[in-house]
Scaffold this active site. Structure first.
Site, PDB file in Angstrom:
ATOM      1  N   HIS A 138       0.845  -1.194   0.000  1.00 12.00           N
ATOM      2  CA  HIS A 138       0.000   0.000   0.000  1.00 12.00           C
ATOM      3  C   HIS A 138       0.880   1.243   0.000  1.00 12.00           C
ATOM      4  O   HIS A 138       1.786   1.364   0.828  1.00 12.00           O
ATOM      5  CB  HIS A 138      -0.926   0.004   1.214  1.00 12.00           C
ATOM      6  CG  HIS A 138      -1.849   1.186   1.262  1.00 12.00           C
ATOM      7  ND1 HIS A 138      -2.956   1.275   0.449  1.00 12.00           N
ATOM      8  CD2 HIS A 138      -1.817   2.334   1.995  1.00 12.00           C
ATOM      9  CE1 HIS A 138      -3.593   2.425   0.697  1.00 12.00           C
ATOM     10  NE2 HIS A 138      -2.913   3.079   1.628  1.00 12.00           N
ATOM     11  N   SER A 139       0.626   2.165  -0.929  1.00 14.24           N
ATOM     12  CA  SER A 139       1.337   3.436  -1.033  1.00 14.24           C
ATOM     13  C   SER A 139       2.838   3.172  -1.227  1.00 14.24           C
ATOM     14  O   SER A 139       3.222   2.570  -2.227  1.00 14.24           O
ATOM     15  CB  SER A 139       1.032   4.307   0.189  1.00 14.24           C
ATOM     16  OG  SER A 139       1.439   5.633  -0.015  1.00 14.24           O
ATOM     17  N   LEU A 140       3.702   3.585  -0.304  1.00 13.68           N
ATOM     18  CA  LEU A 140       5.125   3.239  -0.419  1.00 13.68           C
ATOM     19  C   LEU A 140       5.288   1.740  -0.618  1.00 13.68           C
ATOM     20  O   LEU A 140       6.113   1.283  -1.427  1.00 13.68           O
ATOM     21  CB  LEU A 140       5.882   3.679   0.842  1.00 13.68           C
ATOM     22  CG  LEU A 140       7.287   3.102   1.031  1.00 13.68           C
ATOM     23  CD1 LEU A 140       8.231   3.570  -0.068  1.00 13.68           C
ATOM     24  CD2 LEU A 140       7.846   3.471   2.412  1.00 13.68           C
TER      25      LEU A 140
END
Length: 235
Positions: A81-83
């Site tokens: 998720h995200s990074l």
């Protein structure tokens, strides 16, 4: 179903988070998935280790950790998720080259495609401005950051994670030879449908986009539904 028959879901955290975020997912994984959360340095049991500040170094270390944690399991999917999405993407490249490992799918959550960099940055800001910007990016602020001692402990790792993400450039210019599912919350104001759909350019295999109820951090509230979607996709 034996351990070797299950799909290992290797999970990569978002900025500032640790492996413990994913451990409750085991209760929703069923018999087809086994949850394999990876731990980045600078948090939880690795709190005394220096956090990574670039994705290339991070994925080298994460590959070593993944080999140890997989044991005899050879069927692998990745979720980030995200990074964590870009870390999972680069780790997937390395795992594809590992003999005997079958990488069945990458789940890239809450992230534009790898080559699409965020224009507004948090790196270099004062502590308060940095935390305000990160709150804007993440859509929430961790309660621990309100405690001065905890903030002092967490900030260096969070800054390193954010710098690693903001300075990231894809490590290769060829599409990943793994199917990709991009995921986003329907009410996510940080990653648009179009930006999430850009992950289709990052794979030479099949691609799909799944939108689920919630905002940028949708995954905190609907783990059972999310794990159900993942099980179906890797089945």
């Amino acid at each position: 179903m034996s351990t070797t028959d299950t799909t290992a879901l290797v999970c990569l955290p978002f900025a500032g988070a640790g492996a413990s975020f994913f451990r409750p997912w085991a209760a929703h994984a069923g018999t087809e998935l086994s949850i394999v959360p990876l731990q980045l340095p600078g948090r939880e049991r690795l709190i005394d280790e220096t956090p990574y500040d670039n994705v290339a170094e991070a994925t080298d270390g994460l590959l070593v950790q993944t080999r140890k944690l997989l044991g005899e399991r050879r069927r692998v999917a990745l979720f980030g998720h995200s990074l964590g999405a870009v870390l999972a993407f680069e780790l997937a490249r390395k795992l594809v080259a590992e003999q005997g490992i079958d990488v069945v799918r990458l789940f890239a959550s809450g992230s534009p495609e790898p080559a699409d960099q965020r224009q507004r940055r948090a790196t270099g800001l004062s502590d308060e401005d940095f935390l305000t910007r990160v709150e804007e990016f993440a859509g929430y602020r961790h309660a621990a950051l309100e405690d001065p001692e905890m903030r002092e402990m967490i900030l260096p790792t969070l800054r390193a994670d954010v710098a690693m993400h903001e300075n990231y450039q894809p490590l290769a210019d060829t599409p990943l030879d793994v199917p990709i599912t991009a995921l986003r919350g329907l009410d996510d104001t940080l990653v648009t449908t179009e930006e999430a759909a850009g992950w289709g350019k990052a794979t030479s295999r099949e691609f799909d986009l799944v939108e689920l109820p919630g905002g940028h951090m949708y995954l905190t509230a609907i783990a059972p539904e999310l794990l159900g979607r993942i099980r179906t996709a890797v089945r």
